[in-house]
Design a protein around this motif. Structure first.
Motif, PDB file in Angstrom:
ATOM      1  N   THR A  57       7.926  11.464  -1.713  1.00  0.00           N
ATOM      2  CA  THR A  57       8.992  10.714  -1.044  1.00  0.00           C
ATOM      3  C   THR A  57       8.936  10.934   0.459  1.00  0.00           C
ATOM      4  O   THR A  57       9.071   9.982   1.234  1.00  0.00           O
ATOM      5  CB  THR A  57      10.370  11.116  -1.602  1.00  0.00           C
ATOM      6  N   LEU A  58       8.718  12.157   0.871  1.00  0.00           N
ATOM      7  CA  LEU A  58       8.612  12.472   2.291  1.00  0.00           C
ATOM      8  C   LEU A  58       7.469  11.686   2.946  1.00  0.00           C
ATOM      9  O   LEU A  58       7.658  11.030   3.973  1.00  0.00           O
ATOM     10  CB  LEU A  58       8.391  13.978   2.465  1.00  0.00           C
ATOM     11  N   ILE A  59       6.309  11.699   2.335  1.00  0.00           N
ATOM     12  CA  ILE A  59       5.143  10.993   2.891  1.00  0.00           C
ATOM     13  C   ILE A  59       5.340   9.485   2.825  1.00  0.00           C
ATOM     14  O   ILE A  59       5.017   8.770   3.776  1.00  0.00           O
ATOM     15  CB  ILE A  59       3.852  11.430   2.170  1.00  0.00           C
ATOM     16  N   ALA A  60       5.886   8.980   1.719  1.00  0.00           N
ATOM     17  CA  ALA A  60       6.089   7.535   1.582  1.00  0.00           C
ATOM     18  C   ALA A  60       7.080   7.010   2.618  1.00  0.00           C
ATOM     19  O   ALA A  60       6.867   5.934   3.195  1.00  0.00           O
ATOM     20  CB  ALA A  60       6.568   7.197   0.173  1.00  0.00           C
ATOM     21  N   LEU A  61       8.144   7.745   2.871  1.00  0.00           N
ATOM     22  CA  LEU A  61       9.094   7.317   3.905  1.00  0.00           C
ATOM     23  C   LEU A  61       8.439   7.303   5.283  1.00  0.00           C
ATOM     24  O   LEU A  61       8.669   6.396   6.086  1.00  0.00           O
ATOM     25  CB  LEU A  61      10.330   8.223   3.903  1.00  0.00           C
ATOM     26  N   PHE A  62       7.614   8.287   5.556  1.00  0.00           N
ATOM     27  CA  PHE A  62       6.872   8.331   6.811  1.00  0.00           C
ATOM     28  C   PHE A  62       5.949   7.113   6.938  1.00  0.00           C
ATOM     29  O   PHE A  62       5.911   6.431   7.961  1.00  0.00           O
ATOM     30  CB  PHE A  62       6.069   9.640   6.892  1.00  0.00           C
ATOM     31  N   LEU A  63       5.212   6.815   5.851  1.00  0.00           N
ATOM     32  CA  LEU A  63       4.293   5.667   5.862  1.00  0.00           C
ATOM     33  C   LEU A  63       5.037   4.344   6.021  1.00  0.00           C
ATOM     34  O   LEU A  63       4.561   3.432   6.696  1.00  0.00           O
ATOM     35  CB  LEU A  63       3.448   5.653   4.586  1.00  0.00           C
ATOM     36  N   MET A  64       6.213   4.238   5.401  1.00  0.00           N
ATOM     37  CA  MET A  64       7.007   3.008   5.535  1.00  0.00           C
ATOM     38  C   MET A  64       7.458   2.809   6.977  1.00  0.00           C
ATOM     39  O   MET A  64       7.431   1.692   7.495  1.00  0.00           O
ATOM     40  CB  MET A  64       8.217   3.044   4.609  1.00  0.00           C
ATOM     41  N   LEU A  65       7.863   3.878   7.628  1.00  0.00           N
ATOM     42  CA  LEU A  65       8.245   3.762   9.039  1.00  0.00           C
ATOM     43  C   LEU A  65       7.058   3.297   9.883  1.00  0.00           C
ATOM     44  O   LEU A  65       7.212   2.448  10.766  1.00  0.00           O
ATOM     45  CB  LEU A  65       8.779   5.095   9.564  1.00  0.00           C
ATOM     46  N   LEU A  66       5.883   3.845   9.599  1.00  0.00           N
ATOM     47  CA  LEU A  66       4.686   3.404  10.313  1.00  0.00           C
ATOM     48  C   LEU A  66       4.375   1.939  10.021  1.00  0.00           C
ATOM     49  O   LEU A  66       4.036   1.169  10.930  1.00  0.00           O
ATOM     50  CB  LEU A  66       3.484   4.273   9.939  1.00  0.00           C
ATOM     51  N   ALA A  67       4.501   1.528   8.764  1.00  0.00           N
ATOM     52  CA  ALA A  67       4.213   0.147   8.384  1.00  0.00           C
ATOM     53  C   ALA A  67       5.141  -0.833   9.090  1.00  0.00           C
ATOM     54  O   ALA A  67       4.743  -1.940   9.426  1.00  0.00           O
ATOM     55  CB  ALA A  67       4.330  -0.019   6.870  1.00  0.00           C
ATOM     56  N   PHE A  68       6.370  -0.414   9.331  1.00  0.00           N
ATOM     57  CA  PHE A  68       7.317  -1.293  10.020  1.00  0.00           C
ATOM     58  C   PHE A  68       7.268  -1.134  11.532  1.00  0.00           C
ATOM     59  O   PHE A  68       8.122  -1.655  12.240  1.00  0.00           O
ATOM     60  CB  PHE A  68       8.726  -1.081   9.486  1.00  0.00           C
ATOM     61  N   GLY A  69       6.268  -0.439  12.030  1.00  0.00           N
ATOM     62  CA  GLY A  69       6.011  -0.412  13.469  1.00  0.00           C
ATOM     63  C   GLY A  69       6.711   0.674  14.254  1.00  0.00           C
ATOM     64  O   GLY A  69       6.680   0.658  15.482  1.00  0.00           O
ATOM     65  N   ASN A  70       7.325   1.621  13.583  1.00  0.00           N
ATOM     66  CA  ASN A  70       7.996   2.695  14.306  1.00  0.00           C
ATOM     67  C   ASN A  70       6.958   3.699  14.784  1.00  0.00           C
ATOM     68  O   ASN A  70       6.196   4.233  13.990  1.00  0.00           O
ATOM     69  CB  ASN A  70       9.026   3.381  13.406  1.00  0.00           C
ATOM     70  N   GLY A 108       0.817  -1.215   0.000  1.00  0.00           N
ATOM     71  CA  GLY A 108       0.000   0.000   0.000  1.00  0.00           C
ATOM     72  C   GLY A 108       0.847   1.261   0.000  1.00  0.00           C
ATOM     73  O   GLY A 108       0.500   2.252  -0.656  1.00  0.00           O
ATOM     74  N   CYS A 109       1.975   1.229   0.710  1.00  0.00           N
ATOM     75  CA  CYS A 109       2.885   2.378   0.700  1.00  0.00           C
ATOM     76  C   CYS A 109       3.416   2.623  -0.708  1.00  0.00           C
ATOM     77  O   CYS A 109       3.521   3.772  -1.155  1.00  0.00           O
ATOM     78  CB  CYS A 109       4.052   2.150   1.659  1.00  0.00           C
ATOM     79  N   GLY A 110       3.732   1.553  -1.422  1.00  0.00           N
ATOM     80  CA  GLY A 110       4.208   1.697  -2.798  1.00  0.00           C
ATOM     81  C   GLY A 110       3.147   2.262  -3.709  1.00  0.00           C
ATOM     82  O   GLY A 110       3.418   3.143  -4.543  1.00  0.00           O
ATOM     83  N   VAL A 111       1.918   1.781  -3.571  1.00  0.00           N
ATOM     84  CA  VAL A 111       0.809   2.287  -4.387  1.00  0.00           C
ATOM     85  C   VAL A 111       0.549   3.760  -4.060  1.00  0.00           C
ATOM     86  O   VAL A 111       0.359   4.585  -4.963  1.00  0.00           O
ATOM     87  CB  VAL A 111      -0.454   1.429  -4.168  1.00  0.00           C
ATOM     88  N   ALA A 112       0.561   4.086  -2.771  1.00  0.00           N
ATOM     89  CA  ALA A 112       0.348   5.480  -2.369  1.00  0.00           C
ATOM     90  C   ALA A 112       1.465   6.376  -2.912  1.00  0.00           C
ATOM     91  O   ALA A 112       1.205   7.498  -3.367  1.00  0.00           O
ATOM     92  CB  ALA A 112       0.280   5.580  -0.848  1.00  0.00           C
TER      93      ALA A 112
END
Length: 176
Positions: free
Chosen positions: A116-129, A98-102
């Motif tokens: 890129t800024l938002i996607a990196l933020f979402l990836m951190l959330l997806a990995f539990g940070n 979903g992060c990739g699609v977003a």
């Protein structure tokens, strides 16, 4: 001939998927116009990633065949029921997809910098940070570094977003 197990099936499927995806990415990377006949250009990173995907896919099969040929201990090879998605965190897998699609959708709307800024933020959330400092600092630092590397050093074109145009800020960061 060795007996086909579910482990072999999973390994073979992964290898075929890596070869198909890598082949497609190779084809797409070769479609990038080579403006300069330099050793390192806009095709280099996409081609490297595509070839790496294919090589790692083949490596998985080679290692598995080698382990089976040499009769590795049963303790070293996981049991048949440990393959597949049974014990996987499927929700996290879908979050990453979903992060990739977003990211792709945001790229069109907001351009490279904001997406890129938002996607990196979402990836951190997806990995539990969930710590606020890394959630703020890492996307900011990552975005600036990516912008500098891809737009500044590699000279790639940074298209403006359809809704937001930050090309002036992008040029400032990348040094162009």
């Amino acid at each position: 001939m060795a007996e086909m197990t579910s482990r072999n099936n999973v390994v073979n499927c992964v290898t075929v998927a890596c070869l198909v995806i890598g082949g497609f990415l190779t084809y797409e990377a070769l479609q990038i116009p080579a403006e300069h006949e330099e050793l390192i250009g806009s095709r280099t990173v996409p081609l490297f990633i595509a070839v790496l995907i294919m090589a790692l896919g083949v490596l998985i099969s080679v290692v598995t065949m080698f382990e089976e040929k040499n009769g590795e201990d049963e303790d070293e090879i996981p049991a048949e029921d440990e393959y597949g998605f049974a014990d996987s965190d499927v929700i996290r897998v879908f979050q990453v997809i979903g992060c990739g699609v977003a990211y792709i959708a945001m790229f069109w709307a907001f351009g490279y910098l904001i997406s890129t800024l938002i996607a990196l933020f979402l990836m951190l959330l997806a990995f539990g940070n969930r710590r606020w400092r890394p959630l703020i600092l890492m996307p900011l630092i990552g975005t600036v570094v990516y912008e500098f590397v891809f737009m500044g050093l590699m000279g790639l074109y940074d298209p403006a977003g359809a809704l937001v145009d930050l090309s002036a800020l992008s040029s400032l960061i990348s040094g162009n």
